[in-house]
Design a protein around this motif. Structure first.
Motif, PDB file in Angstrom:
ATOM      1  N   GLN A 290      21.236 -12.999  30.131  1.00  0.00           N
ATOM      2  CA  GLN A 290      19.981 -13.700  30.464  1.00  0.00           C
ATOM      3  C   GLN A 290      18.998 -13.771  29.295  1.00  0.00           C
ATOM      4  OE1 GLN A 290      17.955 -11.450  33.481  1.00  0.00           O
ATOM      5  NE2 GLN A 290      19.612 -11.610  34.966  1.00  0.00           N
TER       6      GLN A 290
ATOM      7  N   THR B  30      17.580 -10.387  24.547  1.00  0.00           N
ATOM      8  CA  THR B  30      17.791 -10.595  23.116  1.00  0.00           C
ATOM      9  C   THR B  30      18.058  -9.274  22.383  1.00  0.00           C
ATOM     10  OG1 THR B  30      16.393 -12.545  23.217  1.00  0.00           O
ATOM     11  CG2 THR B  30      16.676 -11.554  21.039  1.00  0.00           C
TER      12      THR B  30
ATOM     13  N   SER C 137      14.293 -14.735  24.330  1.00  0.00           N
ATOM     14  CA  SER C 137      13.454 -14.795  23.117  1.00  0.00           C
ATOM     15  C   SER C 137      14.203 -15.225  21.868  1.00  0.00           C
ATOM     16  CB  SER C 137      12.810 -13.433  22.863  1.00  0.00           C
ATOM     17  OG  SER C 137      12.051 -13.042  23.977  1.00  0.00           O
TER      18      SER C 137
ATOM     19  N   TYR D 130      10.252  -9.085  17.691  1.00  0.00           N
ATOM     20  CA  TYR D 130      11.726  -9.077  17.673  1.00  0.00           C
ATOM     21  C   TYR D 130      12.265  -9.052  16.246  1.00  0.00           C
ATOM     22  CZ  TYR D 130      12.560  -9.636  22.656  1.00  0.00           C
ATOM     23  OH  TYR D 130      12.638  -9.413  24.000  1.00  0.00           O
TER      24      TYR D 130
END
Ligand SMILES: Cc1ncc(COP(=O)(O)O)c(C=O)c1O
Ligand SMILES: Cc1ncc(COP(=O)(O)O)c(C=O)c1O
Lengths: 367, 367
Positions: free
Chosen positions: B241, B225, B244, B252
């Protein structure tokens, strides 16, 4: 539910797949019996807290050893215990909200339930629900003896609430509790002792004031693992509510050594990318770090550098530098309660072999 | 299993019993679509990591939006995904023991499965098992792109392993993976952007070296992410891949606003011991603090102080002092993944009412 390919009883511990929460059954049973023996000798009852083990299997062993009942923190934990046949359960917490109170009343029909309160509104809600369900439930007052979490102030405010409970239909006033959680992990025994005696004195005095006001106070409950042998000697304390003593953890072992570590997370080296680095399959999802990183047990030279969700990053030197992928390491978690809550099963080990796979039925029972 | 009295669909969010893991469906679905739109525009495939949400429900939504399959970290997660109808699963981690390898082969008999590898021994074990079980297993060589976790070193060592994999019976060599998980905020921070490009260079030059040596490389898998905008724009990277982004979390959200916060833990005030303090029913067993204390959202003046196993301590100022016992508050966890991992179900909300209760099916699936 998902698949569980469990190893059969008799499997040597080294052959268990990992990560696995392993319990040395002899050690855990030794801890249960040591605390109970101490309590018997000091004529105080034990009502162990199930928040640590979250499992009727262990509650039954504690009851068999002589415990008078079991404590828990949540209605959903109480459901697990009651459905497994535990006859008397004390929820050492405030149960707020219609849904939870309704569940509590439903439980009161199959087990003797006792619940802690700290406000008149809650007493009113419990009383109304008990009447509506035709149930009777025991109520104790949580007294704040210095932890400053929940609880009423000692003395007059608590006595006032006790009177309200005694008058409330459907409720049976049972007594008081005061968990000295701010002291249980104090590293200095002398300080722990002096401060605990002061805190518990407030509880006992409050109970006496209630008796003077004509109330029947049967239960005076307190103590955690770190204070069992202090609180348990105070005249007027009728029962102890420790939890962690059953398995201990890395944090509590720095407080006292009366009980032995029974719980480890068995992990495995999955990668050896550098001479000084080993990667294991046990990360934050199998070992909690809220009280610090776990310690490698039974091997020298292995130190946890960091944990990501599914990996342990281990710095290795000396003996530990010989670790290869597939090798197993035991870790002692710093906080047993939150580590156990990550697992679905205990692997109960005796003399190096699996004796039983034990479900952690109370895991995730947070409501 | 123990009882769970779940509320019916249609229940307003504020009538849900607590602690409850709440997801706003509109927001989570928008996050899924936004990441997929980025991938489509950049000409890169999306293979979301499900270690974050642990549930086939969300994986199916990601696949319906256009994802080519999923990543998992553990064999037991792969089992849950296969049973949930996911047909293409990449275990982005080393699977090294006999029991886990057997289970992996069983999943490979039901779904298209690939696995990450970083040693020759592991490759041999996988090849032997694939032949024995009569399945074909995809393999990606895991390259250490400066995360210093698992993975072989870039260049010659990785190519040597790829060559071994190419010729092995039962094994289908697909390419390389390299997860740059040590980087945060590559979308906004120039230094992080540069580190992403430098890290990915390790992967790309390995890919070129393999191709120069005549080894066909189909898959180049990378990106999370924090780095998707940079990694996803690199020509030779074939799949991202990220995980989150689906719900985001406090950590984040500190570094990026590309995606919107979709998840909170709903808690209830169970005690109001003083004017400036409230105690919640949410502790370490319902919200993780592995990346810091949760933040209270929607109640200005309320600030988290501390978490015990089953209690949250909150400081109150101004407006927040009006909070009463029984009132509910939303907590934004700093670490979403380890918070989800301690819940049994998602309460999925649309426009303020419960649409579905979804099991966190792979919760505790860490083997
Ligand atoms: C109210 C209460 N009583 C007893 C205990 C058990 O204490 P210990 O784990 O220190 O033995 C706890 C633990 O948090 C608790 O919250
Ligand atoms: C190998 C691998 N790939 C992808 C991800 C997903 O990254 P993120 O959650 O930052 O999107 C992770 C997360 O830890 C990972 O370990």
């Amino acid at each position: 539910m998902t698949l569980e390919y469990f190893p059969l009883p008799g499997t040597p511990v080294e052959q268990l797949d990992t990560p696995a929460l392993i319990i040395d059954l002899d050690v855990a049973e030794g801890n249960i019996s040591k605390l109970q023996t101490w309590a018997n000798r000091h004529k105080v009852a034990v009502r162990p807290h199930a928040k640590t083990h979250k499992s009727p299997y262990w509650a039954r062993k504690q009851l068999a050893a002589g415990a008078i009942g079991i404590c828990c923190a949540k209605v959903s934990e109480a459901e697990v215990l009651a459905n497994a046949g535990v006859p008397e359960i004390m929820i050492t917490n405030q149960i707020i909200g219609e849904r939870k109170i309704t569940r509590l009343m439903s439980l009161a029909r199959s087990a003797r339930m006792i619940v802690a309160v700290d406000s008149p509104e809650n007493v009113r809600d419990l009383s109304e629900a008990a009447q509506a369900c035709g149930a009777e439930i025991g109520v104790i007052i949580e007294v704040d003896t210095g932890m400053h979490r929940c609880g009423t102030a000692p003395g007059a405010p608590s006595v006032k609430l006790a009177k309200a409970i005694a008058k409330a239909p459907g409720l049976r006033f049972d007594g008081v509790m005061g968990y000295e959680g701010h002291l249980v992990a104090n590293r200095d025994y002398e300080v722990r002792k002096t401060e605990t005696l002061k805190a518990v004195e407030k509880l006992v005095e409050t109970a006496d004031a209630m008796r003077k006001a004509g109330l029947d106070v049967k239960i005076v409950s307190a103590a955690g693992t770190g204070t069992y042998n202090i609180t348990g000697t105070v005249k007027g304390v009728t029962e102890l509510q420790p939890g962690s003593y059953i398995f201990m953890d890395g944090d509590y072992l720095q407080v006292l050594k009366d009980f032995k570590p029974a719980l480890h997370v068995l992990a495995q080296v999955t990668s050896r990318p550098a001479p000084d680095r080993a990667i294991t399959d046990a990360g934050l999802k199998s070992i909690s770090t809220d009280r610090g990183f776990p310690a490698a047990a039974g091997i020298t030279g292995a130190t946890v550098k960091s944990l990501s969700e599914e990996h342990g990053n281990i710095t290795v030197e000396g003996e530990a530098a010989k670790l290869r992928p597939g090798d197993k390491i035991r870790f002692l978690p710093m906080h047993g309660d939150t580590t156990i809550n990550l697992h679905t099963h205990y692997f109960g080990i005796r003399n190096g072999k699996l004796e039983a796979v034990i479900p952690i039925e109370g895991r995730g029972k947070i409501r | 299993m123990a009882l769970t009295y779940l509320p019916l669909p249609g229940t307003p969010v504020h009538d849900l019993d607590t602690p409850a893991l709440i997801v706003d469906l509109d927001i989570a679905e928008a996050n899924i679509l936004k990441m997929q739109a980025f991938a489509n525009k950049s000409g890169v495939a999306l293979r979301p990591h499900v270690k974050n949400h642990k549930s086939p429900y969300w994986a199916r939504k990601q696949i319906a939006a256009g994802a080519i399959g999923v990543c998992v970290a553990k064999v037991s997660e792969a089992e849950v995904m296969a049973e949930g109808g996911i047909g293409d699963i990449f275990v982005a981690n080393e699977i090294v023991t006999a029991p886990k390898i057997s289970r992996l082969m069983s999943v490979a008999a039901r779904a298209k499965v690939a696995v990450a590898v970083d040693t020759e021994q592991n490759l041999k074990d996988l090849s032997a098992a694939a032949q024995k079980h009569g399945v074909e297993l995809g393999v990606l060589v895991d390259v250490n792109v400066r995360i210093n976790r698992c993975g072989v070193e870039p260049g010659a060592p990785a190519v040597a392993l790829a060559r071994k994999a190419s010729g092995m019976p039962g094994i289908r060599f697909e390419g390389f993976m390299g997860y740059e998980g040590h980087i945060a905020g590559a979308g906004i921070d120039p230094a992080a952007r540069k580190e992403t490009i430098d890290s990915l260079d390790k992967l790309l030059f390995t890919v070129r070296a393999a191709e120069d040596a005549g080894i066909p490389v189909k898959v180049v898998s990378s990106g999370g992410t924090s780095t998707y905008t940079v990694t996803g724009a690199i020509e030779r990277v074939t799949e991202i891949q990220a995980g989150s982004y689906i719900f985001m979390d406090g950590a984040y959200l500190k570094e990026m606003d590309d995606f919107t916060s979709a998840m909170t833990v709903l808690g209830t005030v169970i005690s109001r011991p003083t004017a400036d303090k409230a105690i919640l029913d949410c502790g370490l067993k319902s919200v993780s603090n592995s990346s810091g204390q949760p933040r209270i959202v929607g109640t200005p003046g309320a600030e988290f102080l501390a978490l015990n196993a089953e209690h949250g301590h909150v400081k109150l100022e101004g407006e927040a002092r009006k909070l009463k016992v029984g009132d509910k508050v939303h907590l934004l966890p700093m670490h979403g993944e380890s918070t989800i991992n301690i819940h049994n179900e998602y309460f999925c909300i649309r426009k303020g009412v419960l649409e579905a209760v979804i099991p966190v099916a792979a919760r505790g699936m860490f083997r």
